[in-house]
Design a protein around this motif. Sequence first.
Motif, PDB file in Angstrom:
ATOM      1  N   ASN A  44       0.825  -1.209   0.000  1.00  0.00           N
ATOM      2  CA  ASN A  44       0.000   0.000   0.000  1.00  0.00           C
ATOM      3  C   ASN A  44       0.854   1.251   0.000  1.00  0.00           C
ATOM      4  OD1 ASN A  44      -2.401  -1.425   0.010  1.00  0.00           O
ATOM      5  ND2 ASN A  44      -2.687  -1.313   2.220  1.00  0.00           N
ATOM      6  N   ALA A  45       1.840   1.274   0.898  1.00  0.00           N
ATOM      7  CA  ALA A  45       2.684   2.463   1.013  1.00  0.00           C
ATOM      8  C   ALA A  45       3.448   2.730  -0.279  1.00  0.00           C
ATOM      9  CB  ALA A  45       3.667   2.287   2.176  1.00  0.00           C
ATOM     10  N   TYR A  46       3.971   1.691  -0.879  1.00  0.00           N
ATOM     11  CA  TYR A  46       4.763   1.857  -2.095  1.00  0.00           C
ATOM     12  C   TYR A  46       3.895   2.338  -3.254  1.00  0.00           C
ATOM     13  CZ  TYR A  46       8.426   0.887  -5.501  1.00  0.00           C
ATOM     14  OH  TYR A  46       9.379   1.009  -6.485  1.00  0.00           O
ATOM     15  N   ALA A  47       2.673   1.786  -3.353  1.00  0.00           N
ATOM     16  CA  ALA A  47       1.756   2.195  -4.421  1.00  0.00           C
ATOM     17  C   ALA A  47       1.305   3.642  -4.229  1.00  0.00           C
ATOM     18  CB  ALA A  47       0.549   1.268  -4.465  1.00  0.00           C
ATOM     19  N   ILE A  48       0.984   4.014  -2.996  1.00  0.00           N
ATOM     20  CA  ILE A  48       0.540   5.381  -2.728  1.00  0.00           C
ATOM     21  C   ILE A  48       1.680   6.371  -2.942  1.00  0.00           C
ATOM     22  CG2 ILE A  48      -0.248   6.948  -0.899  1.00  0.00           C
ATOM     23  CD1 ILE A  48      -1.872   4.598   0.221  1.00  0.00           C
ATOM     24  N   ALA A  49       2.896   6.003  -2.521  1.00  0.00           N
ATOM     25  CA  ALA A  49       4.040   6.906  -2.671  1.00  0.00           C
ATOM     26  C   ALA A  49       4.342   7.195  -4.138  1.00  0.00           C
ATOM     27  CB  ALA A  49       5.270   6.297  -1.994  1.00  0.00           C
ATOM     28  N   LYS A  50       3.999   6.272  -5.016  1.00  0.00           N
ATOM     29  CA  LYS A  50       4.225   6.493  -6.443  1.00  0.00           C
ATOM     30  C   LYS A  50       3.385   7.645  -6.988  1.00  0.00           C
ATOM     31  CE  LYS A  50       4.458   2.841  -9.194  1.00  0.00           C
ATOM     32  NZ  LYS A  50       5.816   2.920  -9.760  1.00  0.00           N
ATOM     33  N   GLN A  51       2.367   8.041  -6.242  1.00  0.00           N
ATOM     34  CA  GLN A  51       1.473   9.091  -6.707  1.00  0.00           C
ATOM     35  C   GLN A  51       2.013  10.493  -6.412  1.00  0.00           C
ATOM     36  OE1 GLN A  51      -0.769   7.254  -8.298  1.00  0.00           O
ATOM     37  NE2 GLN A  51       0.133   5.528  -7.173  1.00  0.00           N
ATOM     38  N   PHE A  52       3.131  10.581  -5.710  1.00  0.00           N
ATOM     39  CA  PHE A  52       3.687  11.870  -5.317  1.00  0.00           C
ATOM     40  C   PHE A  52       5.080  12.060  -5.897  1.00  0.00           C
ATOM     41  CE2 PHE A  52       0.635  10.596  -2.104  1.00  0.00           C
ATOM     42  CZ  PHE A  52      -0.114  11.755  -1.909  1.00  0.00           C
ATOM     43  N   GLU A  53       5.439  13.314  -6.177  1.00  0.00           N
ATOM     44  CA  GLU A  53       6.753  13.627  -6.723  1.00  0.00           C
ATOM     45  C   GLU A  53       7.767  13.972  -5.638  1.00  0.00           C
ATOM     46  OE1 GLU A  53       6.815  16.196 -10.282  1.00  0.00           O
ATOM     47  OE2 GLU A  53       4.642  16.269 -10.064  1.00  0.00           O
ATOM     48  N   ASN A  54       7.298  14.587  -4.552  1.00  0.00           N
ATOM     49  CA  ASN A  54       8.203  15.058  -3.505  1.00  0.00           C
ATOM     50  C   ASN A  54       8.896  13.884  -2.817  1.00  0.00           C
ATOM     51  OD1 ASN A  54       9.161  15.977  -0.865  1.00  0.00           O
ATOM     52  ND2 ASN A  54       8.127  17.901  -1.379  1.00  0.00           N
ATOM     53  N   PRO A  55      10.238  13.834  -2.836  1.00  0.00           N
ATOM     54  CA  PRO A  55      10.943  12.699  -2.225  1.00  0.00           C
ATOM     55  C   PRO A  55      10.737  12.608  -0.722  1.00  0.00           C
ATOM     56  CG  PRO A  55      12.489  14.428  -2.842  1.00  0.00           C
ATOM     57  CD  PRO A  55      11.172  14.801  -3.443  1.00  0.00           C
ATOM     58  N   TRP A  56      10.498  13.749  -0.055  1.00  0.00           N
ATOM     59  CA  TRP A  56      10.270  13.721   1.392  1.00  0.00           C
ATOM     60  C   TRP A  56       8.908  13.105   1.701  1.00  0.00           C
ATOM     61  CZ3 TRP A  56      14.361  14.277   4.240  1.00  0.00           C
ATOM     62  CH2 TRP A  56      15.422  15.052   3.775  1.00  0.00           C
ATOM     63  N   VAL A  57       7.927  13.409   0.874  1.00  0.00           N
ATOM     64  CA  VAL A  57       6.605  12.790   1.050  1.00  0.00           C
ATOM     65  C   VAL A  57       6.700  11.289   0.825  1.00  0.00           C
ATOM     66  CG1 VAL A  57       4.245  12.665   0.153  1.00  0.00           C
ATOM     67  CG2 VAL A  57       5.362  14.885   0.408  1.00  0.00           C
ATOM     68  N   LYS A  58       7.413  10.897  -0.231  1.00  0.00           N
ATOM     69  CA  LYS A  58       7.605   9.474  -0.512  1.00  0.00           C
ATOM     70  C   LYS A  58       8.259   8.771   0.681  1.00  0.00           C
ATOM     71  CE  LYS A  58       8.175   9.642  -5.576  1.00  0.00           C
ATOM     72  NZ  LYS A  58       7.278   8.533  -5.952  1.00  0.00           N
ATOM     73  N   THR A  59       9.330   9.378   1.185  1.00  0.00           N
ATOM     74  CA  THR A  59      10.055   8.767   2.300  1.00  0.00           C
ATOM     75  C   THR A  59       9.163   8.616   3.521  1.00  0.00           C
ATOM     76  OG1 THR A  59      12.154   9.700   1.519  1.00  0.00           O
ATOM     77  CG2 THR A  59      12.059   8.980   3.817  1.00  0.00           C
ATOM     78  N   GLY A  60       8.358   9.656   3.807  1.00  0.00           N
ATOM     79  CA  GLY A  60       7.447   9.582   4.949  1.00  0.00           C
ATOM     80  C   GLY A  60       6.444   8.452   4.809  1.00  0.00           C
ATOM     81  N   ILE A  61       5.917   8.280   3.596  1.00  0.00           N
ATOM     82  CA  ILE A  61       4.949   7.203   3.348  1.00  0.00           C
ATOM     83  C   ILE A  61       5.631   5.840   3.499  1.00  0.00           C
ATOM     84  CG2 ILE A  61       3.438   6.144   1.627  1.00  0.00           C
ATOM     85  CD1 ILE A  61       2.980   8.965   0.501  1.00  0.00           C
TER      86      ILE A  61
END
Length: 291
Positions: free
Chosen positions: A202-219
């Motif tokens: 879930n986290a990996y799929a949702i993180a793919k929807q964002f460009e910001n690397p900090w948002v990705k890392t948080g997810i």
Amino acid sequence: MEKKRMKAGRFWNRSIFFVVFILSSQHVNSQMQKESDSSEPGSWELFKYDMGSVFGGIGYSYSRPIHWKSEEWTTFGAVVGGTALLYVFDEQVSEFAMRQRGGVPDFIDYYGDRVGSPTYNYMLTGGVYLTGLLTKDEKLRRLGVLLLASASSAGLLQQVSKSIIGRARPEYGNGKDTFDPFNPNRSFHSFPSGHTILAFSNAYAIAKQFENPWVKTGIYLVGMVPGASRLWDGQHWLSDIAFGVAISIFTVESIDRYLDKRYRKKYNDKTKMVNWNASLGLGQIIIRGNF
């Protein structure tokens, strides 16, 4: 203690709703402003198409190893080698993690134990998909399909693997080397970690929807909490969790590639596919992720 866990449960129930709301609110307003098109397919037609995409994505993910070339097999070999390396330290890591359990905040403990379970997993994935279906938002529908297909594909794989491998959980007390294949007792269903696979998919799929690397890392970090909780609860070894993360990444990436053929839009059109490359050398295994 029970009251604290109930409060934690309410907190994470609201959090799941909040995640669905944030993902949907980016496009709901624009969708409502569009004029209705009589030629647009109805909700039932969209649902049938999406469910076909879910089952097609599951089948596609299982068929990928047949088409792997040397690079993909090298990466898989590196993952297996890395898991074997972590296996060496499983008992030390498990003992350390279980000693930390008393200091874990209740809401984190609840999230790891309950929200990483199949029930909460499908509350999230189903909520995302239904929001996309009701608003007829193709990007959000695609995300929901990606979540449902990834969790189902990886979830079934881990259930079969656990039964075949029969690795004893740390709580069983006989050490990391205890295996009893096809034992139906859950005490021998350690490898790989199901909570980790569902949560990180879930986290990996949702993180793919964002460009910001900090948002990705948080997810990603939030997605790793259920795996960590299985360590301090004595339910899984570190190598169980690491291999579960690898399964999640491989599954989401393959299904997302399949969905490129089924949908015109991505939630984040600028998101690049993650390329995982591995190289083997004398005494070392190197895995690189290009974002």
